[in-house]
Design a protein around this motif. Structure first.
Motif, PDB file in Angstrom:
ATOM      1  N   SER A   1       0.852  -1.188   0.000  1.00 24.44           N
ATOM      2  CA  SER A   1       0.000   0.000   0.000  1.00 24.44           C
ATOM      3  C   SER A   1       0.891   1.243   0.000  1.00 24.44           C
ATOM      4  O   SER A   1       1.123   1.884   1.022  1.00 24.44           O
ATOM      5  CB  SER A   1      -0.913  -0.020   1.229  1.00 24.44           C
ATOM      6  OG  SER A   1      -1.870   1.006   1.115  1.00 24.44           O
ATOM      7  N   ARG A   2       1.410   1.528  -1.204  1.00 19.61           N
ATOM      8  CA  ARG A   2       2.270   2.704  -1.376  1.00 19.61           C
ATOM      9  C   ARG A   2       2.120   3.195  -2.813  1.00 19.61           C
ATOM     10  O   ARG A   2       1.810   2.411  -3.717  1.00 19.61           O
ATOM     11  CB  ARG A   2       3.718   2.410  -1.025  1.00 19.61           C
ATOM     12  CG  ARG A   2       4.351   1.378  -1.902  1.00 19.61           C
ATOM     13  CD  ARG A   2       5.779   1.085  -1.454  1.00 19.61           C
ATOM     14  NE  ARG A   2       6.232  -0.101  -2.155  1.00 19.61           N
ATOM     15  CZ  ARG A   2       7.181  -0.112  -3.068  1.00 19.61           C
ATOM     16  NH1 ARG A   2       7.815   0.979  -3.396  1.00 19.61           N
ATOM     17  NH2 ARG A   2       7.502  -1.231  -3.683  1.00 19.61           N
ATOM     18  N   PRO A   3       2.346   4.471  -3.030  1.00 18.44           N
ATOM     19  CA  PRO A   3       2.173   5.023  -4.372  1.00 18.44           C
ATOM     20  C   PRO A   3       3.036   4.305  -5.409  1.00 18.44           C
ATOM     21  O   PRO A   3       4.212   4.022  -5.175  1.00 18.44           O
ATOM     22  CB  PRO A   3       2.624   6.481  -4.214  1.00 18.44           C
ATOM     23  CG  PRO A   3       2.451   6.782  -2.767  1.00 18.44           C
ATOM     24  CD  PRO A   3       2.736   5.485  -2.053  1.00 18.44           C
ATOM     25  N   GLY A   4       2.424   3.977  -6.529  1.00 19.91           N
ATOM     26  CA  GLY A   4       3.142   3.412  -7.650  1.00 19.91           C
ATOM     27  C   GLY A   4       3.223   1.898  -7.692  1.00 19.91           C
ATOM     28  O   GLY A   4       3.590   1.331  -8.721  1.00 19.91           O
ATOM     29  N   HIS A   5       2.883   1.213  -6.602  1.00 24.85           N
ATOM     30  CA  HIS A   5       3.030  -0.241  -6.618  1.00 24.85           C
ATOM     31  C   HIS A   5       2.017  -0.892  -7.550  1.00 24.85           C
ATOM     32  O   HIS A   5       2.362  -1.804  -8.303  1.00 24.85           O
ATOM     33  CB  HIS A   5       2.947  -0.834  -5.209  1.00 24.85           C
ATOM     34  CG  HIS A   5       3.525  -2.211  -5.150  1.00 24.85           C
ATOM     35  ND1 HIS A   5       2.744  -3.328  -5.006  1.00 24.85           N
ATOM     36  CD2 HIS A   5       4.799  -2.656  -5.258  1.00 24.85           C
ATOM     37  CE1 HIS A   5       3.506  -4.406  -5.022  1.00 24.85           C
ATOM     38  NE2 HIS A   5       4.768  -4.028  -5.170  1.00 24.85           N
ATOM     39  N   LEU A   6       0.781  -0.434  -7.538  1.00 27.80           N
ATOM     40  CA  LEU A   6      -0.219  -0.968  -8.472  1.00 27.80           C
ATOM     41  C   LEU A   6       0.202  -0.671  -9.911  1.00 27.80           C
ATOM     42  O   LEU A   6       0.126  -1.541 -10.783  1.00 27.80           O
ATOM     43  CB  LEU A   6      -1.604  -0.391  -8.190  1.00 27.80           C
ATOM     44  CG  LEU A   6      -2.701  -0.773  -9.176  1.00 27.80           C
ATOM     45  CD1 LEU A   6      -2.890  -2.287  -9.249  1.00 27.80           C
ATOM     46  CD2 LEU A   6      -4.011  -0.092  -8.781  1.00 27.80           C
ATOM     47  N   ALA A   7       0.686   0.531 -10.150  1.00 23.16           N
ATOM     48  CA  ALA A   7       1.146   0.887 -11.499  1.00 23.16           C
ATOM     49  C   ALA A   7       2.284  -0.035 -11.935  1.00 23.16           C
ATOM     50  O   ALA A   7       2.342  -0.447 -13.099  1.00 23.16           O
ATOM     51  CB  ALA A   7       1.600   2.346 -11.535  1.00 23.16           C
ATOM     52  N   ARG A   8       3.171  -0.404 -11.015  1.00 20.72           N
ATOM     53  CA  ARG A   8       4.275  -1.314 -11.342  1.00 20.72           C
ATOM     54  C   ARG A   8       3.728  -2.672 -11.778  1.00 20.72           C
ATOM     55  O   ARG A   8       4.177  -3.235 -12.783  1.00 20.72           O
ATOM     56  CB  ARG A   8       5.194  -1.484 -10.138  1.00 20.72           C
ATOM     57  CG  ARG A   8       6.312  -2.488 -10.391  1.00 20.72           C
ATOM     58  CD  ARG A   8       7.226  -2.658  -9.153  1.00 20.72           C
ATOM     59  NE  ARG A   8       7.975  -3.884  -9.304  1.00 20.72           N
ATOM     60  CZ  ARG A   8       7.704  -5.026  -8.699  1.00 20.72           C
ATOM     61  NH1 ARG A   8       6.686  -5.120  -7.874  1.00 20.72           N
ATOM     62  NH2 ARG A   8       8.444  -6.098  -8.903  1.00 20.72           N
ATOM     63  N   ILE A   9       2.761  -3.198 -11.052  1.00 13.41           N
ATOM     64  CA  ILE A   9       2.176  -4.495 -11.398  1.00 13.41           C
ATOM     65  C   ILE A   9       1.526  -4.412 -12.780  1.00 13.41           C
ATOM     66  O   ILE A   9       1.692  -5.303 -13.621  1.00 13.41           O
ATOM     67  CB  ILE A   9       1.140  -4.935 -10.343  1.00 13.41           C
ATOM     68  CG1 ILE A   9       1.766  -5.060  -8.959  1.00 13.41           C
ATOM     69  CG2 ILE A   9       0.432  -6.220 -10.771  1.00 13.41           C
ATOM     70  CD1 ILE A   9       2.888  -6.057  -8.844  1.00 13.41           C
TER      71      ILE A   9
END
Length: 144
Positions: free
Chosen positions: A12-20
């Motif tokens: 739960s941190r900015p950009g982790h979903l975008a990385r996936i």
């Protein structure tokens, strides 16, 4: 009848979903539906994709913790009450819906404790149950 859902564990941190999502894009995998749930410091991203094998290889190559689950995908007519009708049919068979979310167009993914019985319950009515190939065709990809 079941469709493979991929769950990825997310920080739960900015950009982790975008990385996936970038990992999936780099593998030429199209996301057909997704759901993100938050558990505090971590979350779970559930994804329905057109090529689950490629998605899993890409996630493994990047060291992303993931799991697979079978879900039922049902095509819904775009009319009032259609979602309620589907859920009522499943309930009439005494089957619990663990979670559900929408996909492309008006497909929905439904996780139940008995996918085969739920599929049989819905197949008895005028509904279309989608399989992995149907989702591939929806993106113009054959045999996905």
């Amino acid at each position: 009848m079941a469709v493979r859902q991929i769950s990825a564990f997310l920080q739960s941190r900015p950009g982790h979903l975008a990385r996936i999502l970038q990992v999936l894009e780099s593998a030429n995998v199209s996301v057909k539906g997704y759901s993100i749930s938050d558990t505090g410091d971590y979350g779970i991203g559930r994804f329905i994709v057109d090529d689950p094998d490629a998605a899993i290889r890409a996630l493994e190559d990047e060291g992303v913790a993931h799991a697979e689950t079978d879900v039922l995908c049902v095509y819904l007519e775009d009319v009032p009450g259609e979602l309620a009708r589907v859920m009522k049919l499943i309930a009439e068979y005494g089957i619990n819906v663990s979670y559900s979310y929408s996909l492309i167009s008006t497909y929905i993914a439904v996780k139940t404790d008995d996918i085969e019985r739920a599929a049989a319950a819905l197949a008895a009515s005028p509904l279309t149950i989608a399989d992995q190939e149907d989702l591939g065709r929806a993106s113009g990809r054959m045999g996905a």
